[in-house]
Motif scaffolding. Structure first.
Motif, PDB file in Angstrom:
ATOM      1  N   PHE A 109      14.304   7.150   7.392  1.00  0.00           N
ATOM      2  CA  PHE A 109      14.271   5.747   6.967  1.00  0.00           C
ATOM      3  C   PHE A 109      12.982   5.452   6.196  1.00  0.00           C
ATOM      4  O   PHE A 109      13.013   4.842   5.124  1.00  0.00           O
ATOM      5  CB  PHE A 109      14.394   4.825   8.184  1.00  0.00           C
ATOM      6  N   LEU A 110      11.845   5.898   6.728  1.00  0.00           N
ATOM      7  CA  LEU A 110      10.564   5.675   6.047  1.00  0.00           C
ATOM      8  C   LEU A 110      10.541   6.330   4.674  1.00  0.00           C
ATOM      9  O   LEU A 110      10.052   5.739   3.706  1.00  0.00           O
ATOM     10  CB  LEU A 110       9.410   6.213   6.891  1.00  0.00           C
ATOM     11  N   ARG A 111      11.053   7.562   4.594  1.00  0.00           N
ATOM     12  CA  ARG A 111      11.084   8.261   3.304  1.00  0.00           C
ATOM     13  C   ARG A 111      11.865   7.462   2.277  1.00  0.00           C
ATOM     14  O   ARG A 111      11.420   7.270   1.142  1.00  0.00           O
ATOM     15  CB  ARG A 111      11.665   9.665   3.466  1.00  0.00           C
TER      16      ARG A 111
ATOM     17  N   GLU B  58      10.175   5.901  -1.018  1.00  0.00           N
ATOM     18  CA  GLU B  58      10.666   6.332  -2.335  1.00  0.00           C
ATOM     19  C   GLU B  58      11.163   5.145  -3.145  1.00  0.00           C
ATOM     20  O   GLU B  58      10.940   5.076  -4.356  1.00  0.00           O
ATOM     21  CB  GLU B  58      11.759   7.387  -2.172  1.00  0.00           C
ATOM     22  N   ALA B  59      11.809   4.177  -2.490  1.00  0.00           N
ATOM     23  CA  ALA B  59      12.262   2.975  -3.191  1.00  0.00           C
ATOM     24  C   ALA B  59      11.065   2.185  -3.699  1.00  0.00           C
ATOM     25  O   ALA B  59      11.064   1.694  -4.839  1.00  0.00           O
ATOM     26  CB  ALA B  59      13.120   2.108  -2.270  1.00  0.00           C
ATOM     27  N   LYS B  60      10.032   2.054  -2.894  1.00  0.00           N
ATOM     28  CA  LYS B  60       8.820   1.357  -3.323  1.00  0.00           C
ATOM     29  C   LYS B  60       8.163   2.094  -4.491  1.00  0.00           C
ATOM     30  O   LYS B  60       7.724   1.468  -5.459  1.00  0.00           O
ATOM     31  CB  LYS B  60       7.836   1.222  -2.158  1.00  0.00           C
ATOM     32  N   GLU B  61       8.093   3.426  -4.398  1.00  0.00           N
ATOM     33  CA  GLU B  61       7.492   4.205  -5.492  1.00  0.00           C
ATOM     34  C   GLU B  61       8.274   4.012  -6.789  1.00  0.00           C
ATOM     35  O   GLU B  61       7.687   3.844  -7.856  1.00  0.00           O
ATOM     36  CB  GLU B  61       7.426   5.696  -5.105  1.00  0.00           C
ATOM     37  N   ARG B  62       9.599   4.029  -6.692  1.00  0.00           N
ATOM     38  CA  ARG B  62      10.423   3.820  -7.886  1.00  0.00           C
ATOM     39  C   ARG B  62      10.231   2.421  -8.454  1.00  0.00           C
ATOM     40  O   ARG B  62      10.120   2.234  -9.655  1.00  0.00           O
ATOM     41  CB  ARG B  62      11.904   4.063  -7.576  1.00  0.00           C
TER      42      ARG B  62
ATOM     43  N   ASP C 128       0.852  -1.188   0.000  1.00  0.00           N
ATOM     44  CA  ASP C 128       0.000   0.000   0.000  1.00  0.00           C
ATOM     45  C   ASP C 128       0.894   1.245   0.000  1.00  0.00           C
ATOM     46  O   ASP C 128       1.042   1.932   1.011  1.00  0.00           O
ATOM     47  CB  ASP C 128      -0.933  -0.018   1.207  1.00  0.00           C
ATOM     48  N   VAL C 129       1.487   1.497  -1.147  1.00  0.00           N
ATOM     49  CA  VAL C 129       2.451   2.596  -1.253  1.00  0.00           C
ATOM     50  C   VAL C 129       1.757   3.939  -1.051  1.00  0.00           C
ATOM     51  O   VAL C 129       2.306   4.837  -0.399  1.00  0.00           O
ATOM     52  CB  VAL C 129       3.190   2.544  -2.608  1.00  0.00           C
TER      53      VAL C 129
END
Length: 152
Positions: free
Chosen positions: A120-122, A126-130, A55-56
């Motif tokens: 860390f969350l950011r 961002e890695a998940k979004e990419r 759930d990005v």
């Protein structure tokens, strides 16, 4: 209180200088900053739990709301060292299990602070979004984006 707040700032353009003006108006109207501080702190308590790592959008919303409340508190001169360690368990409780395990692995026995947790969350979000963006087909995405231009 929300409708009253909207009417108070309805004439202000959404700029950084007007943000400070809006805060001053609220402070003057409420007599002190405690009402605003309590409201911003309450935002942390009412954040929606994100149930899965996939759930990005939910994770992004959680992060955005967290950072917004932190900025609002900072604008009232309430620094994270005054509340951060209290919020870590609240934020952590709103995260999916796999992400909580990653955080525990990353921080180990360290004392967790809210700013490090947010960083860390950011990075994770961002890695998940990419990764999801890379998995999307450009052709499908471009067709959707440019479909309105097909009549030209």
């Amino acid at each position: 209180m929300c409708d009253d707040a909207k009417s108070i700032i309805s004439g202000l353009a959404p700029t950084s200088s007007n943000y400070e003006t809006a805060v001053k108006i609220f402070q003057k109207r409420n007599g002190n900053s405690q009402v605003l501080i309590s409201s911003f702190m309450n935002k942390f308590v009412t954040l929606q739990k994100v149930k899965t790592d996939n759930d990005v959008k939910g994770l992004r919303k959680l992060l955005d709301q967290t950072e917004m409340s932190m900025r609002n508190l900072q604008s009232l001169n309430v620094e994270t060292d005054r509340y951060g360690t209290l919020l870590v368990p609240l934020i952590n409780d709103k995260l999916p299990d796999n992400l909580r395990i990653s955080i525990a692995r990353k921080f180990g026995d360290e004392i967790w602070d809210i700013e490090t947790l947010v960083i860390f969350l950011r990075k994770e979000i961002e890695a998940k979004e990419r990764s999801f963006a890379v998995g999307a087909s450009f052709c499908e995405t471009s067709e959707d984006l440019f479909s309105d231009f097909s009549s030209y």
